[in-house]
Design a protein around this motif. Structure first.
Motif, PDB file in Angstrom:
ATOM      1  N   LYS A  43      -2.396  -3.675  -8.705  1.00 52.08           N
ATOM      2  CA  LYS A  43      -2.226  -3.620  -7.250  1.00 52.08           C
ATOM      3  C   LYS A  43      -3.338  -4.391  -6.547  1.00 52.08           C
ATOM      4  O   LYS A  43      -3.082  -5.152  -5.603  1.00 52.08           O
ATOM      5  N   GLU A  98       4.894   3.098  -9.760  1.00 53.28           N
ATOM      6  CA  GLU A  98       3.923   2.539 -10.695  1.00 53.28           C
ATOM      7  C   GLU A  98       3.693   1.055 -10.426  1.00 53.28           C
ATOM      8  O   GLU A  98       4.635   0.303 -10.168  1.00 53.28           O
ATOM      9  N   ASP A  99       2.420   0.653 -10.522  1.00 51.20           N
ATOM     10  CA  ASP A  99       2.052  -0.737 -10.245  1.00 51.20           C
ATOM     11  C   ASP A  99       2.823  -1.723 -11.116  1.00 51.20           C
ATOM     12  O   ASP A  99       3.233  -2.791 -10.654  1.00 51.20           O
ATOM     13  N   SER A 116      -7.193  -3.620 -10.821  1.00 53.40           N
ATOM     14  CA  SER A 116      -5.883  -3.073 -11.160  1.00 53.40           C
ATOM     15  C   SER A 116      -4.817  -4.103 -10.781  1.00 53.40           C
ATOM     16  O   SER A 116      -5.106  -5.092 -10.090  1.00 53.40           O
ATOM     17  N   LYS A 148       0.832  -1.204   0.000  1.00 55.64           N
ATOM     18  CA  LYS A 148       0.000   0.000   0.000  1.00 55.64           C
ATOM     19  C   LYS A 148       0.870   1.259   0.000  1.00 55.64           C
ATOM     20  O   LYS A 148       0.616   2.217  -0.744  1.00 55.64           O
ATOM     21  N   PHE A 177       5.071  -4.912  -9.949  1.00 59.18           N
ATOM     22  CA  PHE A 177       4.764  -6.258 -10.432  1.00 59.18           C
ATOM     23  C   PHE A 177       5.987  -6.911 -11.077  1.00 59.18           C
ATOM     24  O   PHE A 177       6.290  -8.080 -10.818  1.00 59.18           O
ATOM     25  N   SER A 226       2.907   1.660  -3.416  1.00 58.53           N
ATOM     26  CA  SER A 226       2.066   1.928  -4.590  1.00 58.53           C
ATOM     27  C   SER A 226       1.648   3.392  -4.685  1.00 58.53           C
ATOM     28  O   SER A 226       1.204   3.849  -5.737  1.00 58.53           O
ATOM     29  N   SER A 247      -3.974  -8.406 -17.212  1.00 59.45           N
ATOM     30  CA  SER A 247      -3.792  -6.952 -17.289  1.00 59.45           C
ATOM     31  C   SER A 247      -3.498  -6.501 -18.717  1.00 59.45           C
ATOM     32  O   SER A 247      -3.875  -5.400 -19.118  1.00 59.45           O
TER      33      SER A 247
END
Length: 230
Positions: A218, A147-148, A216, A140, A152, A143, A208
């Motif tokens: 996240k 950027e997500d 999303s 949390k 990832f 993020s 995605s």
């Protein structure tokens, strides 16, 4: 002059690379994107020539380190050194997911390295069963400023290395202390759950990219973590 833009934070390094193009465009320079194979053909007179609307040319390329600098012979090394010391040729090179320590060492190359924040490494280290609360809390926090997709990418790469370690296979590019750290984290995982978690990351990646999910990246990581890290 040669500037290499690199770093594990490939999104930040790419944005920096593109921002340099914008900055020089606003200053009145002509931006020329060239293939790395043409870099050795750069000429000072061409670089310094001005048009009716621009001052000089600024060249941008990518993968120069991987494709050219690490395969130099006497002739090509002299040409690269001429570019580095030239006052007329200005060249920017972007190296994706490459640390400064992995670059070919040539004097006077300007290196701009974009490193991930230390928080991302805390997130990677916290990804194991029984540690859900800490993982979700760090995710949390990070993020909000990262950027997500970068989160990832880093997590998927890390979990791939843990899985390889768990299966007893070698990771030749890593140092012994890194392998020991991965082995310690792998002990928290049952092999089946680790495989399923990694497959879950793969599904997030596919969904995605194909817009098959309302969540999303996240949010998808939150859901996956709740299932396997609790």
């Amino acid at each position: 002059m040669l500037t290499i833009i690199c770093g594990e934070d490939s999104i930040a390094s790419r944005n920096y690379f593109l921002n340099q193009q914008k900055i020089f465009t606003e200053k009145g320079y002509e931006i020329v994107n060239i293939d790395y194979r043409l870099v050795l053909e750069l000429d000072e007179s061409e670089a310094s020539s001005a048009s009716l609307f621009t001052k000089k040319r600024i060249y941008f390329t990518s993968n120069l380190n991987k494709k050219v600098l690490k395969k130099l012979n006497v002739k090509t090394e002299k040409k690269i050194k001429d570019i580095i010391t030239s006052n007329e040729i200005r060249l920017f090179d972007w190296e994706e997911e490459t640390s400064a320590r992995d670059l070919k060492s040539i004097k006077e190359i300007v290196i701009k390295e974009l490193k991930p924040s230390q928080t991302i490494f805390k997130l990677l280290d916290s990804c194991y069963p029984g540690n859900l609360k800490q993982f979700i809390t760090i995710l949390k926090t990070i993020s909000e400023s990262t950027e997500d997709i970068f989160i990832f990418i880093m997590l998927a790469r890390h979990m791939r290395n843990i899985l390889i370690t768990k299966l007893g296979e070698r990771l030749p590019k890593l140092m012994s202390w890194q392998i020991a750290k991965l082995s310690n984290q792998a002990k928290y995982w049952k092999q089946e759950n680790l495989i399923n978690f990694y497959q879950g990351l793969h599904r997030i990646d596919v969904n995605s990219k194909t817009n098959r999910t309302p969540y999303s990246i996240k949010e998808s990581l939150d859901i996956l973590a709740c299932y396997y890290l609790s």
